[in-house]
Design a protein around this motif. Structure first.
Motif, short mmCIF file in Angstrom:
data_model
loop_
_atom_site.label_atom_id
_atom_site.label_comp_id
_atom_site.label_asym_id
_atom_site.label_seq_id
_atom_site.Cartn_x
_atom_site.Cartn_y
_atom_site.Cartn_z
N ARG A 138 2.43 8.96 -10.28
CA ARG A 138 1.47 7.94 -9.85
C ARG A 138 2.06 6.53 -10.00
NH1 ARG A 138 -2.30 9.94 -8.28
NH2 ARG A 138 -3.39 7.98 -8.16
N ARG A 139 3.37 6.45 -9.81
CA ARG A 139 4.07 5.19 -10.06
C ARG A 139 3.51 4.01 -9.23
NH1 ARG A 139 8.13 2.68 -7.65
NH2 ARG A 139 8.50 4.44 -6.28
N VAL A 140 3.41 4.22 -7.90
CA VAL A 140 2.98 3.10 -7.05
C VAL A 140 1.59 2.62 -7.46
CG1 VAL A 140 2.51 2.36 -4.68
CG2 VAL A 140 4.43 3.89 -5.15
N SER A 141 0.71 3.58 -7.70
CA SER A 141 -0.66 3.22 -8.09
C SER A 141 -0.66 2.44 -9.41
CB SER A 141 -1.49 4.51 -8.21
OG SER A 141 -2.77 4.21 -8.66
N LEU A 142 0.17 2.90 -10.36
CA LEU A 142 0.21 2.21 -11.66
C LEU A 142 0.85 0.83 -11.55
CD1 LEU A 142 1.08 5.16 -14.08
CD2 LEU A 142 -1.14 4.10 -13.66
N GLU A 143 1.87 0.71 -10.70
CA GLU A 143 2.50 -0.61 -10.52
C GLU A 143 1.52 -1.58 -9.86
OE1 GLU A 143 7.21 0.66 -10.28
OE2 GLU A 143 6.16 0.16 -8.43
N THR A 144 0.76 -1.05 -8.91
CA THR A 144 -0.24 -1.90 -8.25
C THR A 144 -1.28 -2.36 -9.27
OG1 THR A 144 0.10 -0.59 -6.26
CG2 THR A 144 -1.82 -2.01 -6.28
N ARG A 145 -1.67 -1.44 -10.15
CA ARG A 145 -2.64 -1.79 -11.18
C ARG A 145 -2.08 -2.88 -12.10
NH1 ARG A 145 -5.40 2.89 -14.77
NH2 ARG A 145 -6.12 3.59 -12.74
N GLU A 146 -0.79 -2.74 -12.43
CA GLU A 146 -0.14 -3.75 -13.27
C GLU A 146 -0.16 -5.12 -12.58
OE1 GLU A 146 1.37 -3.91 -16.37
OE2 GLU A 146 0.31 -2.03 -16.62
N MET B 226 8.43 -7.80 -10.99
CA MET B 226 8.70 -7.02 -12.21
C MET B 226 7.43 -6.95 -13.06
SD MET B 226 11.25 -5.50 -13.59
CE MET B 226 11.79 -4.86 -15.14
N THR B 227 7.01 -5.75 -13.37
CA THR B 227 5.79 -5.61 -14.15
C THR B 227 6.12 -5.57 -15.64
OG1 THR B 227 5.93 -3.24 -13.88
CG2 THR B 227 4.53 -4.41 -12.34
N LYS B 228 5.13 -5.95 -16.46
CA LYS B 228 5.37 -6.01 -17.91
C LYS B 228 5.52 -4.60 -18.49
CE LYS B 228 2.72 -10.07 -18.67
NZ LYS B 228 1.37 -10.44 -19.08
N THR B 229 4.66 -3.67 -18.04
CA THR B 229 4.74 -2.31 -18.56
C THR B 229 5.69 -1.52 -17.67
OG1 THR B 229 2.43 -2.54 -19.18
CG2 THR B 229 3.35 -0.31 -19.19
N GLU B 230 6.75 -1.01 -18.27
CA GLU B 230 7.71 -0.24 -17.48
C GLU B 230 7.12 1.12 -17.13
OE1 GLU B 230 10.45 -0.88 -15.93
OE2 GLU B 230 10.43 -2.96 -16.63
N ILE B 231 7.14 1.45 -15.83
CA ILE B 231 6.62 2.75 -15.40
C ILE B 231 7.81 3.60 -14.98
CG2 ILE B 231 5.11 3.90 -13.72
CD1 ILE B 231 3.64 1.01 -13.79
N PRO B 232 7.98 4.80 -15.54
CA PRO B 232 9.15 5.61 -15.19
C PRO B 232 9.23 5.82 -13.67
CG PRO B 232 7.84 6.67 -16.91
CD PRO B 232 7.08 5.47 -16.46
N PRO B 233 10.45 5.72 -13.09
CA PRO B 233 10.59 5.82 -11.63
C PRO B 233 10.12 7.16 -11.07
CG PRO B 233 12.74 5.50 -12.71
CD PRO B 233 11.72 5.44 -13.77
N ASP B 234 10.14 8.21 -11.90
CA ASP B 234 9.73 9.52 -11.39
C ASP B 234 8.27 9.84 -11.71
OD1 ASP B 234 10.08 9.66 -14.09
OD2 ASP B 234 11.04 11.64 -14.09
N HIS B 235 7.53 8.85 -12.19
CA HIS B 235 6.12 9.09 -12.50
C HIS B 235 5.37 9.38 -11.20
CE1 HIS B 235 2.04 8.61 -13.88
NE2 HIS B 235 2.47 8.51 -15.12
#
Ligand code: ATP
Length: 270
Positions: A12-20, A1-10
């Protein structure tokens, strides 16, 4: 679970979650500050290959798993970035290939070593090599802590997986006769070029793929595994990976015109 919630339909979601995950790894002292920059370079190359596992990478991963499964003493080298992104998959691959995990850090700090060791144990590891309380031996032609390897790990290993490695160390491992496998999004890095097998892909996609392949291939006869390794040509693989980037850029160049067209006609940009 990442601290910053990334909208599921974003998009670039996977890239942003990886960055988190990398940022959290940095906050937990697992990732070095320079590791954040290395990740950024990786992101840029991932963009260039289309953020997908290409057939080329799949083929290289198959050869890599064949090399690990047929080795006498395979070892998985672990650094902060890879530990923060795929700890469970590292442990699983280590078990499937009977390859011990060895911590090896470019920017050594005991605090980082401890954080990585704890993360690997939390992910299910039963043993972690390369820690300060273990015996160590040195590999020539390298300075400082990077010389140190575990005699039961990389020191006596024949096939070594070094994801996200730097060129000097890859060269030094080659100089002492190791068969080196790497995962590196940059097909032009020195590590990519010096290694025997380079998987040009993101570790977040490659490690799950490698565990899946290891499960499928672990009963194959040794001769078949050797055949897969011997038929792999890394120079050709890297040249084709550069071609993939060129083709992807050419296709993107055409798409950019379409994006402009969509904007002009008021179609919402996705
Ligand atoms: P070299 O010394 O081998 O020429 P370098 O100086 O570019 O390489 P580093 O900055 O030490 O290498 O390591 C970062 C390398 O790891 C980069 O080539 C980068 O593209 C790659 N990389 C970063 N993040 C990832 C990732 N998640 N998956 C795969 N490769 C990655």
């Amino acid at each position: 679970m990442t601290k910053t919630e990334i909208p599921p339909d974003h998009p670039r979601r996977v890239s942003l979650e990886t960055r988190e995950a990398i940022i959290e790894g940095h906050e937990a002292h697992i990732v070095a500050t320079a590791g954040l920059l290395a990740h950024g370079r990786g992101e840029a190359f991932d963009y260039l290959i289309g953020e997908t596992t290409t057939d080329l990478a799949r083929n290289a991963a198959r050869a890599a798993v064949a090399a690990l499964l047929s080795a006498s003493h395979p070892v998985l080298s672990v650094n902060g970035n890879v530990c923060s992104l795929v700890p469970e998959e590292l442990v699983e691959l280590s078990e499937l290939c009977r390859a011990p995990l060895e911590i090896n850090l470019f920017y050594y700090r005991k605090e980082r070593e401890d954080a990585i060791k704890d993360a690997l144990f939390a992910a299910g590891a039963k043993e972690v090599l390369g820690t300060h309380d273990r015996p160590s031996m040195t590999i020539p032609e390298l300075s400082s802590n990077r010389r140190k390897v575990d005699p039961e790990g990389i020191g006596s290993g024949d096939v070594i997986l070094v994801p996200l490695e730097d060129g000097d160390r890859t060269e030094a491992l080659k100089a002492i006769g190791k068969f080196v496998i790497t995962i590196d999004l940059n097909p032009m890095s020195r590590t990519a070029v010096f290694s025997d097998i380079t998987i040009v892909d993101n570790v977040v996609r490659t490690l799950p793929l490698m565990t899946e392949l290891a499960r499928e291939m672990k009963e194959l006869p040794k001769e078949e595994l050797h055949r897969i390794v011997e038929s792999f040509d890394n120079t050709k693989n890297l040249a084709m990976a550069v071609e993939v980037i060129i083709k992807h850029l050419e296709a993107t160049a055409k798409d950019i015109g379409k994006i402009r067209e969509r904007k002009r006609t008021g179609v919402k940009k996705i």
